[in-house]
Design an enzyme around this catalytic site. Structure first.
Site, mmCIF file in Angstrom:
data_model
loop_
_atom_site.group_PDB
_atom_site.id
_atom_site.type_symbol
_atom_site.label_atom_id
_atom_site.label_comp_id
_atom_site.label_asym_id
_atom_site.label_seq_id
_atom_site.Cartn_x
_atom_site.Cartn_y
_atom_site.Cartn_z
ATOM 1 N N ARG A 51 0.824 -1.225 0.000
ATOM 2 C CA ARG A 51 0.000 0.000 0.000
ATOM 3 C C ARG A 51 0.848 1.261 0.000
ATOM 4 N NH1 ARG A 51 -5.277 -0.642 3.732
ATOM 5 N NH2 ARG A 51 -5.623 1.439 2.961
ATOM 6 N N LYS A 161 4.990 -17.768 6.981
ATOM 7 C CA LYS A 161 4.381 -18.059 8.259
ATOM 8 C C LYS A 161 3.980 -16.756 8.957
ATOM 9 C CE LYS A 161 6.912 -18.292 11.908
ATOM 10 N NZ LYS A 161 7.429 -17.000 12.390
ATOM 11 N N HIS A 191 11.670 -20.343 7.332
ATOM 12 C CA HIS A 191 13.078 -20.122 6.972
ATOM 13 C C HIS A 191 14.036 -21.023 7.753
ATOM 14 C CE1 HIS A 191 13.176 -17.564 10.562
ATOM 15 N NE2 HIS A 191 14.485 -17.567 10.471
ATOM 16 N N LYS A 195 18.099 -23.197 6.794
ATOM 17 C CA LYS A 195 19.381 -23.042 7.495
ATOM 18 C C LYS A 195 20.253 -24.262 7.200
ATOM 19 C CE LYS A 195 17.504 -20.255 11.292
ATOM 20 N NZ LYS A 195 18.246 -19.014 11.459
ATOM 21 N N GLU A 229 16.303 -16.561 22.433
ATOM 22 C CA GLU A 229 16.760 -15.265 21.921
ATOM 23 C C GLU A 229 17.033 -14.348 23.105
ATOM 24 O OE1 GLU A 229 14.629 -14.921 17.587
ATOM 25 O OE2 GLU A 229 13.400 -14.509 19.331
ATOM 26 N N HIS A 253 8.909 -23.408 13.535
ATOM 27 C CA HIS A 253 10.346 -23.687 13.672
ATOM 28 C C HIS A 253 10.611 -24.885 14.591
ATOM 29 C CE1 HIS A 253 10.541 -19.907 11.728
ATOM 30 N NE2 HIS A 253 10.690 -19.120 12.774
ATOM 31 N N LYS A 343 11.730 -15.434 24.177
ATOM 32 C CA LYS A 343 12.309 -14.114 23.932
ATOM 33 C C LYS A 343 12.948 -13.620 25.216
ATOM 34 C CE LYS A 343 10.344 -13.498 19.846
ATOM 35 N NZ LYS A 343 11.153 -13.346 18.644
HETATM 36 C C1 BG6 Z 1 10.789 -15.546 13.004
HETATM 37 C C2 BG6 Z 1 9.990 -15.107 14.211
HETATM 38 O O1 BG6 Z 1 10.056 -16.481 12.252
HETATM 39 O O2 BG6 Z 1 11.987 -16.150 13.439
HETATM 40 C C3 BG6 Z 1 10.787 -14.190 15.089
HETATM 41 O O3 BG6 Z 1 8.825 -14.433 13.750
HETATM 42 C C4 BG6 Z 1 12.124 -14.797 15.438
HETATM 43 O O4 BG6 Z 1 10.065 -13.875 16.274
HETATM 44 C C5 BG6 Z 1 12.824 -15.295 14.175
HETATM 45 O O5 BG6 Z 1 12.908 -13.827 16.088
HETATM 46 C C6 BG6 Z 1 14.066 -16.078 14.509
HETATM 47 O O6 BG6 Z 1 14.776 -16.342 13.341
HETATM 48 P P1 BG6 Z 1 16.329 -16.585 13.391
HETATM 49 O O7 BG6 Z 1 16.673 -17.056 12.015
HETATM 50 O O8 BG6 Z 1 16.952 -15.279 13.749
HETATM 51 O O9 BG6 Z 1 16.542 -17.611 14.462
#
Ligand code: BG6
Length: 482
Positions: A51, A161, A191, A195, A229, A253, A343
């Site tokens: 947008r 996702k 993703h 990896k 994280e 994940h 987190k």
């Molecule tokens: C994302 C999540 O899919 O993956 C995030 O939405 C997360 O919350 C991230 O921080 C982590 O990805 P990576 O590759 O940094 O471990």
């Protein structure tokens, strides 16, 4: 795979959500790397759609800033960027308005001869789940759907996702996308599956004769998966309030890592053979609903979460989950799989630790000391990309006592080459038509079914608080201990 991609011609990448955080942080830098590494088809175009009120030039400047922000040390080669930039285009679209898609169709057709212009089209949805159905329906009405190609060549769709927000919405999305695209044209992306160390789990397990015979309930005591994280939700308050950690990390994940560790060998290396085995793992997961969820799951929320931007001061959203899974099949019956994801924990690490049972007799220490040296295979996915094997060895000196030591394989030390980013790798797979590292319809639904059980069991409950940069709520100890 790259050969296949380089053989393609007239490729158009259409990115919905071109102004999204994901596009800026991950997708543009990955596409630029693909272009600079000569890993895109001969003639390609990238069309950004959102947008935002960009034109082609302001969009190009936005993409450039994203690439620079991704790697602040990088000096962008002006000539290379100019070549890339001339392939970038932008169409402002209100994604919910069917009439806006005519401009997109015109842009897709512009610049190349009519016949060839619809050859290879990759649509990428980097948009909130609530917009996916609109985009897919509107693409179809504009004649851009996969089931009705206007000329030869392929059309594919990549969907980010979270894929839906629960089982019901994921089923509905599968139904909608299935009416417009065939399953072979649908790439549900996670993703983590791009990896390198995650892809290596399959190779490590099934290309070595020495691990697989031990990879079962007879020898393995437990498996633990950590996705930790050391930062909070950053600017994504509104997103997190809608999603929470179970949907953000566990449904995708974490369950994908679990499936890679627990699956049976596939009958061959086709995408479906691999995904068949993963799906069997999801179907063998002992459901965690009601009381079983309360016994095997701890949800947490970091202190201060409720003061984050766009977060409700009464929020019940979880930013941490610890789960004890059981996989009820012949290989894994009775072996606990511990997951810890969150987190704002003490450090950033993603790893899988496979702990083996103790030897039947422990000669070299007090009877309860086995866990000190228990054999482990530690697959670290980040920040290091390593596999370590832990075993006990004699401590130098007169006495016969053991200490744990590690033998470690390190991707960087062994291969040292510049690696593709997960998105780079998965984009190549999607262009080449390899779905192995994308999630199939049945698995997206079975993983939602599992996570929905947990969510329902905790609906309306306050997650356990935990201090920032800690190991998570203290209540987690009861899962590991029990
Ligand atoms: C994302 C999540 O899919 O993956 C995030 O939405 C997360 O919350 C991230 O921080 C982590 O990805 P990576 O590759 O940094 O471990």
């Amino acid at each position: 795979m790259l050969m296949k991609v380089r053989d393609l011609d007239n490729f158009t990448f259409v990115l919905f959500g071109a102004n999204s955080d994901l596009a800026a942080r991950k997708l543009f830098p990955s596409i630029y790397r693909l272009a600079s590494w000569n890993q895109l088809p001969g003639r390609y175009r990238v069309i950004g759609v959102s947008r935002s009120d960009f034109d082609h030039e302001t969009f190009r400047a936005f993409v450039r800033r994203s690439i620079e922000a991704d790697d602040p040390g990088v000096t962008i080669d002006p000539e290379r960027f100019e070549a890339f930039s001339s392939s970038l285009f932008y169409v402002p679209v209100d994604l919910t308005r069917p009439e806006d898609y005519a401009a997109l169709r015109d842009e897709i057709r512009r610049g190349v001869e009519e016949e060839a212009s619809c050859r290879n089209l990759l649509f990428y949805l980097s948009t909130p789940p609530s917009l996916a159905a609109h985009i897919i329906g509107n693409l179809d009405s504009a004649g851009l759907g996969g089931r009705r190609p206007a000329c030869e060549g392929w059309r594919k769709i990549v969907i980010e996702k979270p894929y839906g927000h629960d089982l019901e919405s994921a089923r509905e999305l599968n139904r909608i996308v299935g009416e417009v695209f065939h399953e072979e044209q649908i790439y549900r992306i996670d993703h983590y599956l791009g990896k390198e160390p995650v892809q290596n789990i399959l190779v490590f397990r099934f290309s070595n004769g020495m691990f697989e015979p031990l990879w079962n309930r007879h020898y393995i005591d437990n498996v633990s998966i950590t996705i930790a994280e050391d930062f909070g939700i950053r600017e994504r308050g509104a997103f997190y309030e809608e999603v929470g950690l179970l949907r953000d990390i566990v449904q995708n994940h974490a369950l994908q890592l679990l499936a890679s560790v627990a699956m049976e060998p596939p009958v061959d290396l086709s995408a479906d053979a691999v995904r068949d085995e993963k799906e069997k793992v999801f179907r063998s997961l002992r459901p965690l609903a009601g009381e079983a969820a309360r016994q095997n799951v701890v949800l947490g929320q970091y202190e201060g979460y409720r003061r984050e931007k766009n977060v409700s001061p009464e929020s019940l959203v979880e930013t941490f989950a610890a789960v004890r899974f059981y996989i009820d099949n012949w290989r894994w019956k009775g072996v606990p799989f511990f997951l810890k994801a969150g987190k704002n924990l003490s450090r950033r690490v993603t790893e899988i630790v496979i702990t083996f049972k103790c030897p039947p007799q422990n000669f070299f220490g007090p009877p309860d000391s086995c866990s000190y040296t228990a054999n482990q295979i530690v697959i670290q996915i980040q920040p290091g990309e390593t596999i370590s094997i832990r075993f006990g060895t004699k401590r130098p000196g007169e006495e016969l006592v053991t200490d744990p030591v590690f033998m470690t394989f390190d991707y960087n030390a062994s291969f040292g080459m510049e690696k593709m980013s997960p998105y780079q790798r998965l984009l190549v797979d999607a262009m080449a038509g390899d779905q192995m590292h994308f999630i199939r319809q049945d698995s997206v639904e079975s993983s939602w079914a599992f996570v929905d059980g947990i969510r329902k069991a905790f609906a309306g409950s306050l997650p356990d608080p935990y201090a920032i940069h800690s190991e998570g709520p203290v209540s987690v100890a009861r899962l590991i201990g029990g």
